[in-house]
Design a protein around this motif. Structure first.
Motif, PDB file in Angstrom:
ATOM      1  N   HIS A 318      16.958 -25.662 -41.462  1.00  0.00           N
ATOM      2  CA  HIS A 318      15.944 -26.653 -41.847  1.00  0.00           C
ATOM      3  C   HIS A 318      15.780 -26.838 -43.357  1.00  0.00           C
ATOM      4  O   HIS A 318      15.233 -27.846 -43.793  1.00  0.00           O
ATOM      5  N   PHE A 319      16.227 -25.853 -44.132  1.00  0.00           N
ATOM      6  CA  PHE A 319      16.072 -25.946 -45.590  1.00  0.00           C
ATOM      7  C   PHE A 319      17.381 -25.558 -46.282  1.00  0.00           C
ATOM      8  O   PHE A 319      18.039 -24.602 -45.858  1.00  0.00           O
ATOM      9  N   PRO A 320      17.744 -26.269 -47.352  1.00  0.00           N
ATOM     10  CA  PRO A 320      18.956 -25.896 -48.095  1.00  0.00           C
ATOM     11  C   PRO A 320      18.745 -24.622 -48.914  1.00  0.00           C
ATOM     12  O   PRO A 320      17.603 -24.221 -49.174  1.00  0.00           O
ATOM     13  N   ALA A 367      17.087 -14.002 -43.171  1.00  0.00           N
ATOM     14  CA  ALA A 367      17.139 -15.459 -42.998  1.00  0.00           C
ATOM     15  C   ALA A 367      16.601 -16.213 -44.210  1.00  0.00           C
ATOM     16  O   ALA A 367      17.169 -17.228 -44.623  1.00  0.00           O
ATOM     17  N   VAL A 368      15.502 -15.706 -44.798  1.00  0.00           N
ATOM     18  CA  VAL A 368      14.870 -16.463 -45.897  1.00  0.00           C
ATOM     19  C   VAL A 368      15.529 -16.206 -47.255  1.00  0.00           C
ATOM     20  O   VAL A 368      15.407 -17.022 -48.167  1.00  0.00           O
ATOM     21  N   ALA A 369      16.218 -15.082 -47.393  1.00  0.00           N
ATOM     22  CA  ALA A 369      16.769 -14.687 -48.702  1.00  0.00           C
ATOM     23  C   ALA A 369      17.588 -15.784 -49.389  1.00  0.00           C
ATOM     24  O   ALA A 369      17.408 -16.024 -50.595  1.00  0.00           O
TER      25      ALA A 369
END
Length: 448
Positions: A318-320, A367-369
């Motif tokens: 969902h986010f680059p 996942a967020v890193a």
């Protein structure tokens, strides 16, 4: 007497729901008050009976056991009625024993039959006559702390392994104390001094907080029902939780991801610190919880919060990469730091839960890193005090992600009062340190 009976009957219903259906005590209490039309002056007693009995059920069972000589199976509600009655006799000075016994017998009659009422009366009178067994006579330290603090023995052993026996005892005993009612002042609308005066006019007594500069401590009254709360002058939040947004070193115009955001306390704090600039993207797995965040943002007048219903383990879809200046992972956890607010946690969570949650925590961080810009700050926080969910998770993450390092400047961003507890860009606040929730915060910086 009739109204007291109503309060005690409602309390027994609540304890049964927690015991049988694993209901959450803090949510259940609200529905009990509404469903039973409990008068405002009786809410304190209802709260005391539910929380007190729940907090001390292992202690109460220890006291009760010698008087159940036949060891015959008694129904859950009868055992809970005996615990609740015993709690009042041992811990509530303002309720005379004769009133406790009368109410217990009346409830036993109406819910069961004459035989049960006679059994309950007999047990409670025997306790009155013979006195309670001594906890101090328990020779094993782990068992003694377990019974004294009403903490399952496996959890006492675990805390002792991680922090030492003396600290484990302090943790367990401190979780029996009532939590402070604190709120975070919305500095976009007012300040601490003005809000305290405003609340005084509304009949609520408050003082400045002890840890966070934007905190107030409520001494008397219910701020959640106040006009000041409805108008968005504050958010109900524990002081240790207020330190999380501080750890992010928020600057105006930044884009910030709050990956596990509900119910929105930290998202709104970040948004307030952005002073109507930048953007906070707040994610949660459940749509009804996302609505809570949106409700908070609207009440506080924060237009810079964007919500999304999303499992944060799937953020890459969902986010680059490099989308955010700062990222917060306030991870799902066992909640061992908030036992005084949710006493059922200590009885329902298991070592298996710790293992499962630590795996989820690692997955979220992985996942967020990639979404964090080089030079950006990633803050990981939990409201637990278990090291497997805290420092061990960070240790595992750093071993896997060489592009991150401990942010040693965390010490400059948090209040002076907590500085002695900060090392290697992380802090573990235990519940007995400041009378707050137990909280873990780790700040990591992505290398440029």
């Amino acid at each position: 007497m009739k109204k007291l009976k109503n309060v005690r009957t409602a309390a027994l219903d609540g304890l049964l729901a927690i015991e049988k259906n694993q209901a959450y005590s803090h949510l259940l209490l609200h529905s009990l008050i509404e469903k039973n039309d409990i008068r405002p002056k009786d809410i304190g007693l209802l709260t005391e009976l539910v929380y007190g009995t729940l907090q001390r059920k292992l202690t109460l069972d220890f006291y009760l056991s010698p008087f159940l000589k036949e060891k015959k199976k008694i129904e859950d509600w009868v055992r809970l009625l005996l615990w609740m009655s015993l709690y009042q006799m041992v811990y509530l000075d303002r309720v005379p024993d004769r009133a406790v016994l009368f109410e217990a017998v009346e409830i036993a009659k109406s819910r069961g039959h004459k035989g049960i009422a006679s059994f309950v009366n007999g047990i409670l009178r025997n306790i009155q006559r013979e006195g309670l067994p001594s906890i101090e006579d328990i020779e094993d330290d782990f068992e003694r702390i377990s019974i004294q603090s009403s903490t399952p023995i496996w959890l006492v052993r675990r805390f002792a392994e991680q922090y030492g026996l003396e600290t484990a005892e302090k943790i367990c005993m401190s979780q029996l104390l009532p939590p402070n009612q604190t709120a975070r002042v919305n500095l976009n609308k007012t300040n601490v001094h003005e809000l305290i005066n405003r609340l005084k006019i509304e009949g609520i007594e408050a003082t400045a907080g002890e840890l966070a500069p934007e905190a107030i401590k409520v001494l008397k009254g219910n701020v959640a029902k106040s006009e000041s709360f409805q108008k968005g002058y504050m958010t109900i939040q524990d002081e240790s939780s207020m330190l999380v947004a501080k750890a992010l070193d928020i600057q105006e115009n930044e884009h910030v991801l709050d990956s596990c955001a509900a119910p929105g306390g930290k998202s709104t704090h970040i948004a307030e610190m952005l002073s109507n600039t930048g953007k906070v993207v707040s994610l949660d797995l459940h749509e009804h919880k996302v609505k809570l965040i949106e409700g908070q943002a609207k009440r506080l007048g924060l237009p810079n919060i964007e919500t999304k219903t999303l499992d944060s383990r799937h953020v890459a879809n969902h986010f680059p990469v490099h989308s955010f200046d700062k990222i917060l992972v306030d991870a799902p956890c066992t909640g061992f730091g908030v036992i005084r607010r949710k006493p059922e946690i200590k009885y329902t969570k298991t070592e298996r839960d710790i293992k499962a949650l630590s795996n989820i925590q690692k997955e979220i961080l992985d996942a967020v890193a990639p979404l964090l810009k080089p030079g950006g700050i990633l803050v990981y926080s939990t409201c637990t005090i278990d090291q497997e969910e805290n420092s061990e998770v960070i240790k595992s993450f750093l071993a896997k992600h060489q592009e991150f390092t401990h942010d040693e400047k965390l010490v400059d961003r948090l209040p002076k009062k907590v500085k002695d507890y900060i090392s290697f860009g992380q802090i573990q606040i235990l519940p007995h340190y400041f009378g707050t929730d137990g909280f873990y915060i780790s700040a990591l910086r992505k290398k440029v």
